[in-house]
Design an enzyme around this catalytic site. Sequence first.
Site, PDB file in Angstrom:
ATOM      1  CE  LYS A 150      -6.144   7.321   8.541  1.00  0.00           C
ATOM      2  NZ  LYS A 150      -6.592   8.148   8.394  1.00  0.00           N
ATOM      3  CE  LYS A 151      -2.817   3.692   4.402  1.00  0.00           C
ATOM      4  NZ  LYS A 151      -3.249   2.903   3.132  1.00  0.00           N
ATOM      5  CG  ASP A 175      -1.809   0.725   1.115  1.00  0.00           C
ATOM      6  OD1 ASP A 175      -2.365   2.048   0.478  1.00  0.00           O
ATOM      7  OD2 ASP A 175      -3.187   0.698   2.353  1.00  0.00           O
ATOM      8  CE  LYS A 176       1.921   7.858  -3.388  1.00  0.00           C
ATOM      9  NZ  LYS A 176       0.909   8.129  -3.814  1.00  0.00           N
ATOM     10  CG  HIS A 177      -0.694   7.593   3.846  1.00  0.00           C
ATOM     11  ND1 HIS A 177      -2.313   7.151   4.182  1.00  0.00           N
ATOM     12  CD2 HIS A 177      -0.378   8.228   4.303  1.00  0.00           C
ATOM     13  CE1 HIS A 177      -2.527   8.386   4.648  1.00  0.00           C
ATOM     14  NE2 HIS A 177      -1.795   8.964   5.262  1.00  0.00           N
ATOM     15  CB  SER A 178       1.072  10.648  -0.512  1.00  0.00           C
ATOM     16  OG  SER A 178       1.010  12.405  -0.653  1.00  0.00           O
ATOM     17  CB  SER A 223      -3.648   9.351  12.490  1.00  0.00           C
ATOM     18  OG  SER A 223      -4.717   9.071  11.354  1.00  0.00           O
ATOM     19  NE  ARG A 225      -4.411  13.338  15.541  1.00  0.00           N
ATOM     20  CZ  ARG A 225      -4.389  13.301  14.628  1.00  0.00           C
ATOM     21  NH1 ARG A 225      -4.440  11.750  14.117  1.00  0.00           N
ATOM     22  NH2 ARG A 225      -3.579  13.898  14.167  1.00  0.00           N
ATOM     23  CB  THR A 243      -7.213   9.231  -4.336  1.00  0.00           C
ATOM     24  OG1 THR A 243      -5.705   9.825  -4.450  1.00  0.00           O
ATOM     25  CG2 THR A 243      -6.661   8.219  -5.668  1.00  0.00           C
TER      26      THR A 243
HETATM   27  N1  URA Z   1      -3.410  12.188   8.060  1.00  0.00           N
HETATM   28  C1  URA Z   1      -3.846  11.524   8.446  1.00  0.00           C
HETATM   29  O1  URA Z   1      -4.360   9.869   8.358  1.00  0.00           O
HETATM   30  N2  URA Z   1      -3.686  10.894  10.036  1.00  0.00           N
HETATM   31  C2  URA Z   1      -3.714  12.092  10.243  1.00  0.00           C
HETATM   32  O2  URA Z   1      -3.633  12.270  11.934  1.00  0.00           O
HETATM   33  C3  URA Z   1      -2.774  13.340   9.738  1.00  0.00           C
HETATM   34  C4  URA Z   1      -3.363  12.994   8.595  1.00  0.00           C
END
Ligand code: URA
Length: 440
Positions: free
Chosen positions: A186-187, A79-82, A182, A167, A119
């Site tokens: 999710k990943k 998986d990739k996350h920006s 966070s 938050r 996305t």
């Molecule tokens: N992106 C996220 O998914 N979580 C954060 O807390 C900040 C940026």
Amino acid sequence: MNPVAFIETKRDGKENDLSDIRELVDLVTKGDVADYQVAAWLMAVYFNGLSGEECRIFTESLARSGKMVRFPENLSPVDKHSTGGVGDKTTLIVVPLAAACGVPVAKLSGRGLGFTGGTIDKLESIPGFRAHLDMRDFIAQVRSTGCAISGHSGDLAPAEAIFYELRDVTGTVPSIPLITSSIVSKKIAGGSSSFVFDVKCGSGAFMEDQRSALELAESLVDLSASMGRGSMALITDMSQPLGMWVGNAAEVAEAVDLLLGRGPDDLRELSLRLTASMVHLGRPSISLDKALSLAERSLDEGKGYRKFEEMVRSQGGELDRFQEKVSRREHLSRTVREIYAAESGVLTRCDARRVGDAVRLLGGGRLSKKDAVDHGVSCQILRKIGDAVSAGEPLARVYFSGEGVRWEEARAGLVRAFEVGEGAKPPKLLLGSVGPREGD
Ligand code: URA
């Protein structure tokens, strides 16, 4: 668990009991703890941080608070996350390109919020595209096509969404352990075996300076390793938008162009480096250098484009119809305005955040989660940092619907986004990297 004592412990800079952290997440998931107590704990974490072990248990508890995607043992997707940027359409390129290089990719994505794009919003400008797959279809598509991009389901890591909302309204978003937990929770819930993080740095990013971007990158890679997932992080420039277009449909068109061998250099370079990282993580026998050559070849031979077509088709999207609209410029909103250079010289600033804000203000992004987006709103960047400009020439072209006060406000922001001076060089795109690090 006594919530008051729990908050006091963190307030006084001590470590919370790990079973109390698990219980807190459980109580939050069930709605059995007062928001003000959770908020007080979050503020204490903001000031005093979390130890590695606290962060791991918090992340694991968030990840396990709902359903989790489970891929079959013989399928180990990446998986990739920006961390979020302006004009960042790399996901649309790297997901099919890495898959074309033989690495399965299971990408869970969000919608845009604030000045950054998402996305899922971008992909929804393709007619018919199903951006939300149920878990079974998601897994099946990764297996059959080699890649899938789906919106984050509310069933995955639901506690994370509750903490995030708190938050957001308590000034506790910019905390490295909270951001890290966070993202990684999710990943992990998304079921992939390894992750590539693109940590953006600059005015159009959460992390405006390199030191904090590096700290976040290390934290993401360390936490992933402690949870048994291999990962890498690239730290990349977000002082100016990536590529030449900002806005949902326009970004898809630019990504398709790049997959067809025509896009801008910065977008190509970053896409190739991210793809190489994904290929190396997914197939460790291929070195990073070899992975970069493989990514380049696959892009130039059109394999990435063909995989993109296949992925879009599998998700119900009609790419031909989208491309017909692009060829008639119908993917862009009808009202067109330009921003002009007041003097001659070299462009020294093309502020990503201001451009993102303007596009959002004109309806291309959302101010609150429930807002609808106008996919045709976009900003074409005509000059970037380091380009020579002449007084009176256009620096950006903006597409939106209708006139009105919003344009005046957006225009004022865009005028301030650009600055002409002397001797600026294009910013370095790749500012650093962390990893690869194997999962423990
Ligand atoms: N992106 C996220 O998914 N979580 C954060 O807390 C900040 C940026």
